[in-house]
Scaffold this motif. Structure first.
Motif, PDB file in Angstrom:
ATOM      1  N   CYS A 124       3.350  43.906  23.206  1.00 52.91           N
ATOM      2  CA  CYS A 124       2.377  44.701  22.461  1.00 52.91           C
ATOM      3  C   CYS A 124       0.947  44.450  22.916  1.00 52.91           C
ATOM      4  N   TYR A 125       0.708  43.345  23.653  1.00 49.20           N
ATOM      5  CA  TYR A 125      -0.631  43.042  24.169  1.00 49.20           C
ATOM      6  C   TYR A 125      -0.734  43.249  25.677  1.00 49.20           C
ATOM      7  N   SER A 126       0.284  43.828  26.279  1.00 48.54           N
ATOM      8  CA  SER A 126       0.290  43.958  27.729  1.00 48.54           C
ATOM      9  C   SER A 126      -0.639  45.070  28.228  1.00 48.54           C
ATOM     10  N   HIS A 172       2.122  49.119  20.834  1.00 49.55           N
ATOM     11  CA  HIS A 172       1.055  48.364  21.478  1.00 49.55           C
ATOM     12  C   HIS A 172      -0.178  48.315  20.584  1.00 49.55           C
ATOM     13  N   ASN A 184       2.901  53.402  22.612  1.00 46.41           N
ATOM     14  CA  ASN A 184       2.143  53.560  23.841  1.00 46.41           C
ATOM     15  C   ASN A 184       2.257  55.007  24.339  1.00 46.41           C
ATOM     16  N   CYS A 241       4.181  39.567  18.110  1.00 41.52           N
ATOM     17  CA  CYS A 241       4.128  41.031  17.944  1.00 41.52           C
ATOM     18  C   CYS A 241       4.929  41.563  16.753  1.00 41.52           C
ATOM     19  N   CYS A 246      -1.963  49.386  15.356  1.00 46.88           N
ATOM     20  CA  CYS A 246      -0.952  49.439  16.414  1.00 46.88           C
ATOM     21  C   CYS A 246      -0.246  50.782  16.349  1.00 46.88           C
ATOM     22  N   SER A 267       7.488  51.832  23.145  1.00 45.72           N
ATOM     23  CA  SER A 267       7.022  50.489  22.796  1.00 45.72           C
ATOM     24  C   SER A 267       5.759  50.603  21.962  1.00 45.72           C
ATOM     25  N   SER A 305      -5.364  43.938  25.319  1.00 48.72           N
ATOM     26  CA  SER A 305      -5.262  42.572  24.828  1.00 48.72           C
ATOM     27  C   SER A 305      -6.523  42.198  24.054  1.00 48.72           C
TER      28      SER A 305
END
Length: 372
Positions: free
Chosen positions: A15-17, A180, A191, A107, A188, A178, A20
């Motif tokens: 989730c932080y890829s 993010h 994506n 996450c 959140c 996903s 961030s």
């Protein structure tokens, strides 16, 4: 509002890829006030609407109206819980400015908010389509529907809508899409990307929403035309139609509000992933705020557009007539003439076909010759 340049480790959670935290942005106190005011307004509005619907459900004697009120109750509960969950997280972030990486390193919390955004976003659209289906059968097939459909089946339909929305919201946890972290770090969402499974889930979300709006528009149009023909036809005095028209007015307003609030975001998501262009954060935030207005405006449809409220606004209106359509005599006369002419043409065609099938010669209109 760009992501900070901190290096990402190989074990960075999914989730932080993409984004961030912490982000390089300037906290604005107006954001906290904006979220607090609109969240509180939406919660109070839905609470008032739920009380109004509960009283209406206890007083109603019509089965079709009770079915419709159950759907409205499910919609109010969904909007209330959606505002309560999402607003609590957003307001907490704007007040405390917590770091998601420290608070939620695995996450779990981010996935929960992402699922909440998808679930509470799709539920009003799915419920709007379900209400359109219910009114379609209630107006076009009233006897078949009311004699075979108990109230608990309507409750099951609401639960089924929640189950469908929940199933779609869980898809990113199975690898289709996903969730993010989104800029500025207060929420959140899935994506929005044109790559791989993110493309598939983005299209699922947008196409399901647009399909629900399309189904609502088509079925509501047919229901309105049918209701006008019944109210303005020759049998308009045989059955009271005030409640049917009241329900259709409320349903059409719900559809219009959902279309205005959600179509920009749904079209924006589909256009972004299909074109392959980079995501525009400012546009996403703008259309997301448009969608939030749906949960705030919906309850005022049930609060304001009721016969009792409209009667208090204009007590001179004659509410004792058989139909609300009588309040617009010029429009009613026009539709009535059109309906009656259509009915006469249809009846004459049916009689001709029956006579041809039975090989019966129509009686002559000539007088017999006088007997000598």
């Amino acid at each position: 509002m760009n992501a900070s340049a901190m290096p990402l480790a190989n074990n960075t959670p999914l989730c932080y890829s993409v984004n961030s935290p912490p982000f390089n942005y300037h906290p604005n106190i107006a954001s906290a006030y904006f979220s607090s005011i609109f969240g509180t307004l939406g919660l109070i509005s839905n609470l008032i609407a739920f009380i109004v619907l509960l009283k209406s459900f206890q007083q109603t004697r019509s089965r079709s109206r009770s079915f419709f009120l159950i759907f409205l109750g499910g919609l109010v509960v969904t909007d209330f819980m959606g505002l309560l969950v999402t607003s609590s997280i957003v307001i907490s972030f704007h007040v405390t400015h917590f770091n998601w990486r420290h608070l939620d390193p695995n996450c779990h919390f981010c996935n929960f908010m992402g699922m909440s955004m998808v679930f509470y976003g799709l539920c009003p659209l799915l419920l709007g389509a379900a209400m359109a289906v219910e009114r379609f059968f209630g107006i076009n097939l009233p006897f078949a529907r009311t004699t075979s459909m108990p109230k608990r089946r309507t409750v099951y339909m609401v639960l089924m809508v929640w189950l469908i929305a929940g199933g779609i919201a869980l898809l990113p946890l199975t690898g289709i899409g996903s969730y993010h972290m989104q800029i500025p770090g207060s929420w959140c969402f899935f994506n929005i990307s044109s790559k791989g499974n993110d493309l598939a889930f983005s299209l699922v979300f947008s196409l399901v929403g647009l399909m629900c709006i399309t189904v609502s528009f088509l079925l509501n149009t047919v229901s309105v035309v049918t209701l006008i023909r019944v109210c303005c036809g020759q049998d308009r005095t045989q059955r009271r139609r005030d409640y049917e028209i009241e329900m259709m007015v409320q349903l059409i307003l719900i559809m219009v509000i959902a279309s205005i609030c959600w179509c920009p975001l749904l079209i924006f998501i589909a256009q972004t992933v299909l074109s392959g262009h980079p995501l525009l954060i400012r546009s996403l935030l703008l259309w997301l705020r448009f969608a939030t207005w749906n949960q705030i405006l919906d309850p005022w449809v049930y609060i304001l557009f009721r016969r009792s409220v409209l009667k208090r606004v204009n007590p001179r209106l004659d509410w004792s007539r058989g139909s609300i359509m009588s309040l617009y005599p010029s429009f009613t006369d026009t539709v009535r003439r059109f309906t009656q002419s259509s009915l006469r043409i249809t009846m004459s065609q049916d009689e001709t076909e029956e006579m041809q099938k039975s090989n019966v010669t129509p009686p002559s209109t000539l007088k017999p010759p006088p007997t000598p």
